[in-house]
Write an enzyme that holds these catalytic residues in place. Structure first.
Site, PDB file in Angstrom:
ATOM      1  N   SER A   1       0.834  -1.196   0.000  1.00  0.00           N
ATOM      2  CA  SER A   1       0.000   0.000   0.000  1.00  0.00           C
ATOM      3  C   SER A   1       0.876   1.255   0.000  1.00  0.00           C
ATOM      4  CB  SER A   1      -0.875   0.013   1.250  1.00  0.00           C
ATOM      5  OG  SER A   1      -0.058   0.270   2.375  1.00  0.00           O
ATOM      6  N   LYS A   2       0.219   2.371  -0.199  1.00  0.00           N
ATOM      7  CA  LYS A   2       0.934   3.642  -0.193  1.00  0.00           C
ATOM      8  C   LYS A   2       1.622   3.848   1.157  1.00  0.00           C
ATOM      9  CE  LYS A   2      -0.129   8.553  -0.180  1.00  0.00           C
ATOM     10  NZ  LYS A   2       1.215   8.852   0.275  1.00  0.00           N
ATOM     11  N   ARG A   3       0.937   3.394   2.214  1.00  0.00           N
ATOM     12  CA  ARG A   3       1.514   3.567   3.549  1.00  0.00           C
ATOM     13  C   ARG A   3       2.842   2.822   3.710  1.00  0.00           C
ATOM     14  NH1 ARG A   3      -2.366   1.891   7.317  1.00  0.00           N
ATOM     15  NH2 ARG A   3      -4.009   2.632   5.929  1.00  0.00           N
TER      16      ARG A   3
ATOM     17  N   GLY B   1       4.987   2.398   1.382  1.00  0.00           N
ATOM     18  CA  GLY B   1       5.958   3.246   0.700  1.00  0.00           C
ATOM     19  C   GLY B   1       6.428   4.368   1.605  1.00  0.00           C
ATOM     20  N   ASP B   2       5.467   5.013   2.291  1.00  0.00           N
ATOM     21  CA  ASP B   2       5.822   6.128   3.181  1.00  0.00           C
ATOM     22  C   ASP B   2       6.674   5.611   4.341  1.00  0.00           C
ATOM     23  OD1 ASP B   2       4.290   7.662   1.554  1.00  0.00           O
ATOM     24  OD2 ASP B   2       2.521   7.666   2.858  1.00  0.00           O
TER      25      ASP B   2
END
Ligand code: GLU
Length: 504
Positions: free
Chosen positions: A261-263, A265-266
């Site tokens: 998920s994008k999270r 990546g962060d």
């Protein structure tokens, strides 16, 4: 003659394209090119509530950057257009009508509140053969009442009528035959009068058929929709021309548990989007592979391996090689774990195989931003000297700044270790020695300097490291004499004197 495959990538413009979507598009592209078929871009924008401005351009820009051109698209047009679902409303209406006429769909008037009440009453409530006769729809109300309600502008939806007792077969090129019993499906909404738009399922199936799509290659998250799509094909009388399905494995978190998920990546500091994306509403910025210094070839090679492997040791594949080697038989069923180190490894390799002049062009843009004016030929030689040491082009400045600016400070730990009492005198001697050289090539310098060190019984390590410190400002960099050859005699000597003056 067998029909040439036609495949499509069908994103919804609801935000930046996820890297998993790029992988889906890539596999579509590889298959189409290999088979001499066509790869189509279709924009699935029927859900107006989720529409995000700029998302469609972002999708196009991604594939422009990667160098994966479509054969038909909203931008290019083509014989099966329009390629944006929002421009095909009438087509869908026609097909909804057809389903209503042949009795495979029906109109339902249940309000959201009524449906909610059912759900509270029965925990596993599903709108299907077991419940539909207790609901407010054209099957229970009859034709006259249905027409009256529609004329009175009552909002309604159209539902597909799933008959129980059937085995639905999804023929999947990766997963084999997947059999689902029709009684587990519900009567999905396929059209809403409120916005006069079909839902994803109907629009997707109608377009795949009308655009003569032969293979539906998409992410595993769409596998649960596939039985309904098969049912829709059959209800529309298109069972004979059903496409082949291929549901690609999920992209998993680097740790291997759950969907990427994008999270993630962060949290772990890597992009999950191909290009940088600024959210038009929140202004929030998400990083992209392009802006993070990845080369398109590296991204393609890396993504190709997330869910497919060639069955050999070979890891570096050009796009042409991927087109030849790709096959569904070698796609995995289980999720593909995202491995950032591997992405960096690929990038390093593509940096090595990118011509020096191309890397120099990229680097010169950065130099111009820093208001450094250096000739292309010089920058190309600088890049050639350090490219083995970098994984990203943005590391170039850190590795090469001393080629463009004389050091203004000197790394303290090297000063402490290598700058001895006798060093200033040695550096001055070295400067005169270099000044006297006619041939300033790396080999010529090396011969003379080594002979001088030996003749005087100096400590090679101390002298050479002090020399490096004076020229580079730190204890890093490629071969010393290659650096000075590039910098030239005048600059090298001036840096030696400058160091003698500055280092106390
Ligand atoms: N519009 C769907 C998406 O956003 C398409 C799924 C499919 O390829 O059928 O991915």
């Amino acid at each position: 003659m067998q029909q040439k495959p036609r495949v499509r990538f069908a994103p919804s413009p609801t935000g930046p394209l996820h890297i998993g979507g790029v992988r889906t598009a890539l596999y579509n592209y590889l298959f189409a090119r290999q088979q001499g078929g066509a790869c189509i871009l279709r924009i699935e924008d029927t859900d107006s509530t989720r529409f995000v401005p700029g998302a469609e351009d972002y999708i196009q820009e991604t594939f422009d950057w990667l160098g994966l051109p479509f054969d038909e698209s909203p931008r290019l047009g083509g014989p099966y257009g329009p390629y944006k679902q929002s421009q095909r409303k009438e087509i869908y209406k026609e097909h909804v009508h057809r389903l209503l006429e042949n009795g495979t769909a029906y109109i339902a008037f249940d309000t959201p509140e009524e449906l909610e009440a059912q759900r509270t009453e029965k925990t596993n409530f599903q709108y299907d053969a077991s419940t539909r006769m207790g609901m407010r729809n054209s099957l229970t109300l009859g034709r006259e009442e249905t027409d009256r309600l529609i004329q009175a502008k009552t909002q309604y939806v159209v539902r597909i009528k799933i008959e129980p007792g059937h085995d639905i077969i999804v023929d999947d090129l990766i997963r084999g035959k997947v059999v689902i019993h029709s009684s587990v499906l519900d009567d999905k909404v396929i059209y809403k009068s409120a916005d006069e738009l079909p839902t994803y399922h109907l629009a997707n199936v109608v377009d795949d058929h009308l655009m003569e799509i032969t293979h539906v290659i998409r992410g595993e998250e769409w596998l649960p929709s596939a039985p309904l799509h098969v049912w829709l094909y059959q209800s529309l009388g298109w069972a004979e021309s059903m496409p082949q399905f291929a549901h690609l494995p999920l992209l998993l978190k680097p740790e291997g548990n759950g969907k990427l998920s994008k999270r993630d990546g962060d949290r772990l500091g890597f992009p999950v989007f191909p290009l940088e994306w600024r959210d038009p509403l929140s202004g929030e910025c998400s990083s992209g592979y392009r802006e993070s210094g990845y080369l398109p070839e590296a991204v393609i090679n890396f993504l190709a391996f997330l869910g497919w492997n060639p069955g050999t040791e070979q890891e570096l594949f050009s796009l042409e090689e991927l087109i030849t080697a790709f096959s569904f038989e070698r796609c995995s069923k289980s999720g593909a774990r995202f491995d950032l180190e591997k992405a960096k490894w690929f990038n390093h390799h593509y940096i090595l195989s990118t011509p020096d002049s191309v890397l120099a062009d990229i680097f010169m843009e950065e130099l111009r931003r820093k208001e450094i004016d250096a000739p292309g030929e010089y920058v190309t030689r600088v890049v050639a000297l350090v490219k083995e040491r970098i994984r990203f082009t943005y590391e170039l400045w850190d590795q090469t700044s001393y080629f463009f600016e004389a050091p203004v400070s000197y790394e303290e730990k090297t000063v402490r270790k290598r700058w001895k009492e006798e060093t200033p005198a040695q550096m001055k001697e070295l400067a005169s020695l270099l000044d006297a050289l006619d041939d300033f090539s790396a080999t010529s310098q090396e011969q003379s300097v080594m002979a001088w060190i030996e003749h005087n019984g100096y400590h090679t390590g101390n002298v050479m490291n002090a020399f490096r410190l004076a020229v580079v400002g730190a204890g890093k960099g490629p071969h010393m004499f290659q650096i000075t050859e590039l910098l030239g005699k005048k600059e090298t000597i001036s840096r030696l004197y400058q160091a003698v003056e500055s280092i106390a």
